[in-house]
Design a protein around this motif. Structure first.
Motif, short mmCIF file in Angstrom:
data_model
loop_
_atom_site.label_atom_id
_atom_site.label_comp_id
_atom_site.label_asym_id
_atom_site.label_seq_id
_atom_site.Cartn_x
_atom_site.Cartn_y
_atom_site.Cartn_z
N ALA A 164 26.17 29.46 116.76
CA ALA A 164 25.90 28.88 117.43
C ALA A 164 24.43 28.22 116.53
CB ALA A 164 25.55 29.53 118.74
N ARG A 165 23.49 29.22 116.22
CA ARG A 165 22.61 28.55 115.37
C ARG A 165 23.52 27.41 113.85
NH1 ARG A 165 18.36 27.03 117.38
NH2 ARG A 165 17.30 29.49 117.69
N ALA A 166 24.58 28.21 112.83
CA ALA A 166 25.02 28.09 112.16
C ALA A 166 25.61 25.88 111.99
CB ALA A 166 25.45 28.38 111.53
N ASN A 167 26.35 26.45 113.56
CA ASN A 167 26.50 25.30 114.12
C ASN A 167 25.63 24.07 114.08
OD1 ASN A 167 28.88 26.12 113.60
ND2 ASN A 167 29.30 27.03 116.12
N GLU A 168 24.31 24.11 114.80
CA GLU A 168 23.57 23.57 115.00
C GLU A 168 22.43 23.20 113.24
OE1 GLU A 168 21.64 25.43 118.76
OE2 GLU A 168 20.79 26.30 116.93
N HIS B 164 18.47 44.14 113.25
CA HIS B 164 19.10 42.43 113.39
C HIS B 164 19.15 41.20 112.83
CE1 HIS B 164 18.79 39.32 116.18
NE2 HIS B 164 19.72 39.70 116.67
N LEU B 165 17.88 41.20 111.77
CA LEU B 165 17.50 39.47 111.90
C LEU B 165 18.77 40.13 110.36
CD1 LEU B 165 16.10 37.59 110.81
CD2 LEU B 165 14.46 38.61 109.88
N ARG B 166 19.15 41.26 108.90
CA ARG B 166 19.72 41.10 108.05
C ARG B 166 21.45 40.53 108.71
NH1 ARG B 166 19.32 46.13 107.11
NH2 ARG B 166 17.27 45.82 106.33
N GLU B 167 21.52 41.52 109.97
CA GLU B 167 23.22 41.05 110.13
C GLU B 167 23.29 39.01 110.35
OE1 GLU B 167 25.52 42.97 113.41
OE2 GLU B 167 24.82 44.85 111.88
N TYR B 168 21.44 38.87 110.71
CA TYR B 168 21.56 36.99 111.69
C TYR B 168 22.34 36.24 109.92
CZ TYR B 168 20.42 33.49 114.60
OH TYR B 168 20.99 32.56 115.61
N VAL B 169 21.20 37.03 109.14
CA VAL B 169 21.36 36.33 108.15
C VAL B 169 22.05 36.06 107.85
CG1 VAL B 169 19.92 36.41 105.83
CG2 VAL B 169 18.82 36.50 107.66
N ALA B 170 23.33 37.00 107.98
CA ALA B 170 24.80 37.66 106.73
C ALA B 170 25.38 36.53 107.67
CB ALA B 170 25.32 38.77 107.08
N VAL B 171 25.40 36.11 108.69
CA VAL B 171 26.72 35.27 109.65
C VAL B 171 26.04 33.71 108.52
CG1 VAL B 171 27.17 34.18 111.80
CG2 VAL B 171 26.81 36.58 111.53
N ARG C 160 24.53 32.37 105.56
CA ARG C 160 24.98 32.69 104.53
C ARG C 160 26.52 32.80 104.89
NH1 ARG C 160 20.92 36.64 100.46
NH2 ARG C 160 19.00 35.76 100.44
N GLY C 161 27.46 32.77 105.33
CA GLY C 161 28.31 32.88 104.86
C GLY C 161 28.84 31.41 105.57
N MET C 162 28.39 31.01 106.88
CA MET C 162 29.44 30.26 107.30
C MET C 162 28.25 28.68 106.42
SD MET C 162 30.98 30.77 109.23
CE MET C 162 31.39 28.50 110.31
N LEU C 163 27.22 29.37 106.08
CA LEU C 163 26.40 27.81 105.97
C LEU C 163 26.52 27.80 104.36
CD1 LEU C 163 22.77 27.70 107.58
CD2 LEU C 163 25.21 26.06 107.66
N TRP C 164 26.64 28.77 103.15
CA TRP C 164 26.54 29.09 101.78
C TRP C 164 27.96 28.75 101.27
CZ3 TRP C 164 21.81 31.54 100.07
CH2 TRP C 164 21.05 31.71 100.26
N GLU C 165 28.83 29.64 102.20
CA GLU C 165 29.87 30.17 101.39
C GLU C 165 31.02 29.77 103.06
OE1 GLU C 165 30.07 32.41 98.71
OE2 GLU C 165 28.11 32.06 99.15
N GLY C 166 31.01 29.08 104.02
CA GLY C 166 32.02 28.50 104.03
C GLY C 166 32.85 29.04 105.25
N GLY C 167 32.48 30.46 105.48
CA GLY C 167 33.20 31.76 106.41
C GLY C 167 32.81 32.96 106.31
N VAL C 168 32.69 33.13 107.89
CA VAL C 168 32.02 35.53 107.55
C VAL C 168 33.05 36.23 108.33
CG1 VAL C 168 30.74 33.98 109.46
CG2 VAL C 168 30.10 36.69 108.55
N GLU C 169 32.94 37.49 107.39
CA GLU C 169 33.80 38.50 108.18
C GLU C 169 33.14 39.62 108.39
OE1 GLU C 169 37.33 38.34 109.30
OE2 GLU C 169 37.29 36.20 108.76
N LEU C 170 32.30 39.85 109.66
CA LEU C 170 31.50 40.74 109.86
C LEU C 170 31.28 41.43 111.19
CD1 LEU C 170 28.72 41.82 109.17
CD2 LEU C 170 27.55 40.04 110.64
N ASP C 171 31.88 42.91 110.96
CA ASP C 171 31.87 43.59 112.40
C ASP C 171 30.05 44.58 111.43
OD1 ASP C 171 34.54 42.44 113.53
OD2 ASP C 171 35.07 43.54 111.55
N GLY C 172 29.65 43.47 112.40
CA GLY C 172 28.30 45.19 112.38
C GLY C 172 27.76 45.41 113.37
N GLU C 173 26.58 46.34 113.70
CA GLU C 173 26.11 46.54 114.91
C GLU C 173 26.17 46.07 116.07
OE1 GLU C 173 22.00 49.62 115.87
OE2 GLU C 173 22.78 49.10 113.79
N TYR C 174 25.21 44.30 115.24
CA TYR C 174 24.55 43.52 116.84
C TYR C 174 25.85 41.70 116.51
CZ TYR C 174 20.13 45.71 116.03
OH TYR C 174 19.20 46.56 115.68
#
Length: 166
Positions: free
Chosen positions: A75-79, A117-124, A126-140
């Motif tokens: 949602a934050r990436a969409n904003e 938590h912040l590490r996974e948040y940033v991974a999402v 970066r994936g969306m805003l820098w690479e155009g997509g994300v595939e993440l199965d994390g703890e959070y």
């Protein structure tokens, strides 16, 4: 010899309209950047940045600092996509986990391990805003998403904030 130093301002909400007016005045005065903080309760800084992006053309705009826990990173990436499109090259996304009293007492969420938590948040983000997509199965988060093909990842800077225990 005089040197030029970039000047930026922090404009605190609320209310929203005076903040927007202050950003427009700052741009007219030649201020280089405006940061709009988010509070745990009240108008969201990133939403205000989005509104300011539509009213300005030169000033740098940044959320400082959008709290991660209560908002899903997709949602934050969409904003952030809105701000990046309305203010290309001028937008910075500032995020941070906040601190335990705000997250646990005000929001009723577990603060747990804020850096993990912040590490996974940033991974999402970066994936969306820098690479155009994300595939993440994390703890959070479990996020499997991609931007629509007509969108090019805008790659805005992501600025992290951290607090430490006294």
């Amino acid at each position: 010899m005089a040197s030029t130093v970039p000047v930026g301002v922090v404009v605190f909400p609320p209310p929203v309209r005076p903040v927007l007016d202050a950003i427009v005045r700052a741009e007219a005065a030649g201020v280089r950047a405006a940061w709009v903080p988010s509070w745990p309760v009240g108008p969201d800084g990133l939403s205000i940045v989005n509104a300011a992006a539509a009213r300005t053309t030169r000033i740098g705009l940044a959320s400082g600092i959008s709290i991660t826990y209560p908002t899903h990173p997709l949602a934050r990436a969409n904003e952030a996509l809105v701000a990046a499109e309305l203010a290309p090259g001028r937008f910075r996304l500032g995020i941070g986990a906040s601190h335990k009293p705000e997250i646990e007492e005000r929001y009723g969420l577990s603060f747990g391990k804020p850096l993990a938590h912040l590490r996974e948040y940033v991974a999402v983000l970066r994936g969306m805003l820098w690479e155009g997509g994300v595939e993440l199965d994390g703890e959070y988060y479990r996020v499997h998403a991609a931007l629509p093909p007509m969108l090019i990842p805008p790659r805005p800077p992501i600025v992290l904030a951290a607090l430490r225990q006294n």
